[in-house]
Enzyme design. Structure first.
Site, PDB file in Angstrom:
ATOM      1  N   SER A 220      -3.747  -6.348  24.762  1.00  0.00           N
ATOM      2  CA  SER A 220      -4.760  -6.102  24.171  1.00  0.00           C
ATOM      3  C   SER A 220      -6.074  -6.771  25.089  1.00  0.00           C
ATOM      4  CB  SER A 220      -5.363  -6.949  22.809  1.00  0.00           C
ATOM      5  OG  SER A 220      -5.020  -8.144  22.814  1.00  0.00           O
ATOM      6  N   GLY A 222      -9.540  -6.127  24.683  1.00  0.00           N
ATOM      7  CA  GLY A 222     -11.008  -6.326  23.988  1.00  0.00           C
ATOM      8  C   GLY A 222     -11.571  -4.896  24.328  1.00  0.00           C
ATOM      9  N   ALA A 223     -12.734  -4.827  24.930  1.00  0.00           N
ATOM     10  CA  ALA A 223     -13.468  -3.591  24.951  1.00  0.00           C
ATOM     11  C   ALA A 223     -12.584  -2.538  25.540  1.00  0.00           C
ATOM     12  CB  ALA A 223     -15.265  -4.025  25.403  1.00  0.00           C
ATOM     13  N   GLY A 225      -9.742  -1.854  25.771  1.00  0.00           N
ATOM     14  CA  GLY A 225      -8.529  -1.075  25.118  1.00  0.00           C
ATOM     15  C   GLY A 225      -7.208  -1.765  24.871  1.00  0.00           C
ATOM     16  N   GLY A 251      -7.277  -8.446  17.074  1.00  0.00           N
ATOM     17  CA  GLY A 251      -5.865  -8.311  17.744  1.00  0.00           C
ATOM     18  C   GLY A 251      -4.734  -8.532  16.606  1.00  0.00           C
ATOM     19  N   ASP A 252      -5.141  -9.040  15.509  1.00  0.00           N
ATOM     20  CA  ASP A 252      -3.955  -9.042  14.343  1.00  0.00           C
ATOM     21  C   ASP A 252      -3.850  -7.867  13.649  1.00  0.00           C
ATOM     22  OD1 ASP A 252      -3.833 -11.993  15.009  1.00  0.00           O
ATOM     23  OD2 ASP A 252      -5.594 -12.209  13.597  1.00  0.00           O
TER      24      ASP A 252
END
Length: 339
Positions: A220, A222-223, A225, A251-252
């Site tokens: 992951s 963040g912004a 993708g 993220g979960d």
């Protein structure tokens, strides 16, 4: 069914503020209290989307009893394991531009007997499960190889294990052959010792984790993708967030969406990104349900190795490539670019 394990659950208080001004008296725009912990959040996201899940939750003290009450109010299917210590409390400060500052308590130590009881509870529930998700930070004094030992135990029973943790616990878990690991960008740089500035670096770092023992890597970003690297190759995807409110639990939610989507290939990555983006648009650590999820806005393609990331990390030292420190638990999720 998907069984989740959270060794270090929490009560999460999220406070929305106009701006973080150190030393000042800040008036909150809104506040909410949610049950927390990475595995707990995975189960909450699955529950919100009618996917069968059961959470194994150690709890202790008044905070632990309040955590259990909140989870029962949500209707979460869970197995609770009482422990001697006190469940931790975390505080999140959320700003309007999506900047999130987290203050996390360390949690309470677990004795070897308590760890054995928790592991036995997970194994008993996992006999009916397709996946066990072992995720989150480790409480104080818990051995760094605890997830690795759990992976070997569950894999020996023919159960797929997903691991979402950081630091030495992640490095130890890799050698036990987890079916899936889900590092964020900082965790990926730390686990591989690689500088990560572009999508090609992410793919290369994920390949390094696979060489160390993980079968599938969902990174992951963040912004930026997410990147998926598996036996069938690599995929890159992104999802727009028009009005980010809180990245807590995003993220979960991404991991929950990936597992709900079959845990393989383009379709699973679309689910992961849609669920994660929906969580960023919600307050606190609220998990998204079907009305919040917009799969049609997700874009997935083969990775462009030259594509630069808006956040880059130097080689495994926990610092941004520009030399600035990365505050523990702080994430920034600005609106996505038009690229």
């Amino acid at each position: 069914m998907i069984v989740t394990l959270t060794l270090n659950p929490s009560l999460d208080r999220t406070i929305e503020i106009a701006a973080l001004d150190r030393g000042a008296v800040i008036r909150a725009a809104a506040a909410r209290l949610d049950p927390g912990g990475k595995g707990v959040n995975v189960s909450r996201a699955l529950l919100a989307n009618a996917v069968a899940s059961r959470a194994v939750v150690p709890f202790g003290g008044d905070e632990g009893r309040q955590l259990v009450r909140l989870l029962r109010q949500e209707g979460l299917d869970m197995v609770t394991v009482p422990v001697a210590g006190r469940t931790r409390s975390n505080v999140t400060l959320a700003e309007p531009d999506g900047t999130v500052t987290k203050i996390n308590e360390p949690g309470t130590a677990l004795s070897p007997d308590e760890l054995d009881t928790i592991a036995d509870s997970v194994l008993a529930e996992a006999r009916e499960a397709d996946w066990v998700v072992a995720s989150g930070s480790l409480p104080p004094e818990v051995p760094e190889d605890v997830y690795a030992r759990l992976c070997r135990r569950f894999a020996g029973a023919g159960i797929h294990v997903a691991v979402d943790t950081s630091g030495p616990a992640l490095s130890c878990a890799l050698g036990s052959g987890p079916a899936l690991v889900k590092p964020n960008l900082e965790e990926l740089a730390g686990a591989t010792g690689m500088a990560i500035a572009c999508v090609g670096d992410v793919v290369a770092a994920a390949a390094k984790l696979r060489a160390a023992g993980a079968r599938t890597v969902l990174a992951s970003l963040g912004a930026d993708g997410a990147v998926l690297v598996e036996d069938g190759g690599a995929w890159y995807g992104e999802a727009p967030v028009a009005e980010p409110r809180s990245a807590v639990g995003a993220g979960d939610a991404m991991l929950a969406g990936f597992l709900a989507g079959g845990a393989r290939g383009e379709r699973a990555l679309v689910e992961a990104l849609a669920w994660g983006a929906a969580a960023v648009g919600l307050p606190g650590s609220r998990m998204p349900g079907p009305p919040d999820i917009r799969r049609g806005e997700v874009r997935v393609s083969r990775p462009d190795p030259a594509r630069l990331l808006t956040s880059a990390f130097a080689a495994g030292d926990g610092r941004r490539a520009d030399g600035g420190p990365v505050p523990a638990g702080a994430e920034r999720h600005p609106p996505p670019s038009s690229r």
